[in-house]
Design an enzyme around this catalytic site. Structure first.
Site, PDB file in Angstrom:
ATOM      1  N   ASP A  81       0.844  -1.199   0.000  1.00  0.00           N
ATOM      2  CA  ASP A  81       0.000   0.000   0.000  1.00  0.00           C
ATOM      3  C   ASP A  81       0.881   1.252   0.000  1.00  0.00           C
ATOM      4  O   ASP A  81       1.797   1.375   0.816  1.00  0.00           O
ATOM      5  CB  ASP A  81      -0.863  -0.053   1.288  1.00  0.00           C
ATOM      6  CG  ASP A  81      -1.897   1.052   1.352  1.00  0.00           C
ATOM      7  OD1 ASP A  81      -2.403   1.456   0.288  1.00  0.00           O
ATOM      8  OD2 ASP A  81      -2.206   1.493   2.484  1.00  0.00           O
ATOM      9  N   ASP A 103       2.997   4.934  -5.448  1.00  0.00           N
ATOM     10  CA  ASP A 103       2.308   6.202  -5.191  1.00  0.00           C
ATOM     11  C   ASP A 103       3.284   7.358  -5.388  1.00  0.00           C
ATOM     12  O   ASP A 103       4.010   7.738  -4.469  1.00  0.00           O
ATOM     13  CB  ASP A 103       1.734   6.203  -3.768  1.00  0.00           C
ATOM     14  CG  ASP A 103       1.100   7.538  -3.413  1.00  0.00           C
ATOM     15  OD1 ASP A 103       1.028   8.417  -4.300  1.00  0.00           O
ATOM     16  OD2 ASP A 103       0.686   7.704  -2.250  1.00  0.00           O
ATOM     17  N   GLU A 133      -1.565   6.168  -8.354  1.00  0.00           N
ATOM     18  CA  GLU A 133      -2.489   7.206  -7.858  1.00  0.00           C
ATOM     19  C   GLU A 133      -2.377   8.445  -8.730  1.00  0.00           C
ATOM     20  O   GLU A 133      -1.283   8.930  -8.982  1.00  0.00           O
ATOM     21  CB  GLU A 133      -2.149   7.530  -6.394  1.00  0.00           C
ATOM     22  CG  GLU A 133      -3.064   8.570  -5.752  1.00  0.00           C
ATOM     23  CD  GLU A 133      -2.880   8.639  -4.233  1.00  0.00           C
ATOM     24  OE1 GLU A 133      -2.671   7.589  -3.586  1.00  0.00           O
ATOM     25  OE2 GLU A 133      -2.934   9.772  -3.693  1.00  0.00           O
ATOM     26  N   THR A 236      -8.206   3.033   9.111  1.00  0.00           N
ATOM     27  CA  THR A 236      -8.491   3.728  10.378  1.00  0.00           C
ATOM     28  C   THR A 236      -9.621   3.068  11.170  1.00  0.00           C
ATOM     29  O   THR A 236      -9.539   2.979  12.409  1.00  0.00           O
ATOM     30  CB  THR A 236      -8.810   5.207  10.090  1.00  0.00           C
ATOM     31  OG1 THR A 236      -7.701   5.771   9.387  1.00  0.00           O
ATOM     32  CG2 THR A 236      -9.032   5.984  11.379  1.00  0.00           C
TER      33      THR A 236
END
Ligand code: G3H
Ligand code: ZN
Length: 289
Positions: A81, A103, A133, A236
């Site tokens: 990620d 990213d 992204e 989260t």
């Protein structure tokens, strides 16, 4: 079982649901994610950020995910990620990740294209799937209680840049900035569906990814999962479930020190979050087990 993402993402694209992609930093999070997927008979993505890799060690965390994935009948994809460099992309590919995110969204568009293209070349040579992204998803995983934040227009994905970006990079999927923000934003977050629709009209075969999905209502998640968004990232909300469970434990067990008694309920609380998301994303019951 540990699988590569291609077939599962294509199935999600063609059948209008999304795969849940959940962050892990340790054993309990990984067990919660794979345990929930097993219970719900759903494929699932376990993702680790660079921070998680730094915290746990790449060999330890990837080895653990692989072992837990192989012990399960459920298809599990191991994903990097927000990889910020080619170096971490290379290391994760070596470690057996079937899927990576590069990213470079904080760079200029030209640099984002160049860095993403290089990552795609490296990854595709090993049969690894790549997410990039375009636009920037703001905030930070774990950030709490920020009210009324909105993504400034400049950071949203510009639909007119998508076709060129995908053609020039050869990327497999695109994380789009469509209103969500990393962290939990006290019910103020929303998805700009008109932007999602514009992007999917321009590139109907491109799997899209939504980041920062903690704090988004189930109604919005359900709707976006039925679009070309094939992967939805949650971090989260798992952290909140973990922390609340640990706080609840200590509010009544002032002098207990057994780590298993402390972390067991926290693991269960995280698993419940994942189970609900898998239902909402529409992937429950679809795994062939
Ligand atoms: O990459 C990870 C995510 O986008 C998670 O975002 O912490 O808002 O759930 P979240
Ligand atoms: Zn993210």
């Amino acid at each position: 079982m540990l699988v590569k993402p291609q077939d599962y993402i294509n199935d999600a694209l063609n059948n209008h649901y999304a795969l849940g992609s959940f962050n892990s930093v340790n054993l309990e999070m990984t067990q919660a994610i794979i345990g929930a997927a097993g219970k719900k008979k759903s494929a699932v993505i376990v993702q680790t950020s660079e921070g998680a890799i730094e915290y746990a060690g790449l060999a330890a965390i990837s080895g653990m995910i692989k072992i837990l994935a192989e012990e399960s009948l459920i298809p599990v994809i191991m994903h990097l990620d927000h990889g910020k460099s080619l170096a971490i992309v290379r290391k994760c590919i070596e470690a057996g990740y079937g899927s990576v995110m590069i990213d470079a969204s904080k760079e200029s568009l030209a640099d984002n294209v160049a860095i993403t293209r290089e990552a795609v070349e490296v990854a595709h040579a090993r049969g690894v799937w790549v997410e990039a992204e375009l636009g920037a998803i703001m905030g930070m995983e774990g950030a709490m209680g920020l009210r009324g934040r909105r993504t400034p227009n400049d950071f949203l994905t510009k639909p007119q840049q998508v076709v060129d970006f995908v053609e020039q990079t050869g990327v497999d999927a695109l994380a789009v900035s469509v209103g969500t923000i990393h962290g939990a934003f006290t019910g103020q977050e929303y998805i700009r569906f008109e932007l999602v629709e514009k992007i999917e009209k321009i590139t109907p075969d491109l799997p899209l990814v939504v980041h920062g999905a903690s704090g988004i209502t189930n109604e919005h998640l359900r709707r976006v999962a039925s679009s070309n968004v094939c992967k939805i990232n949650i971090d989260t909300e798992m952290r909140i479930a973990f922390t609340e469970a640990v706080k609840a434990y200590f509010s009544v067990n002032h002098d207990k020190v057994d780590i298993r008694d402390i972390l067991g309920p926290a693991r269960e609380a995280m698993q419940q979050v994942v189970e609900i998301k898998l239902d909402v994303f529409g992937s429950s019951g679809l795994a062939d087990v």
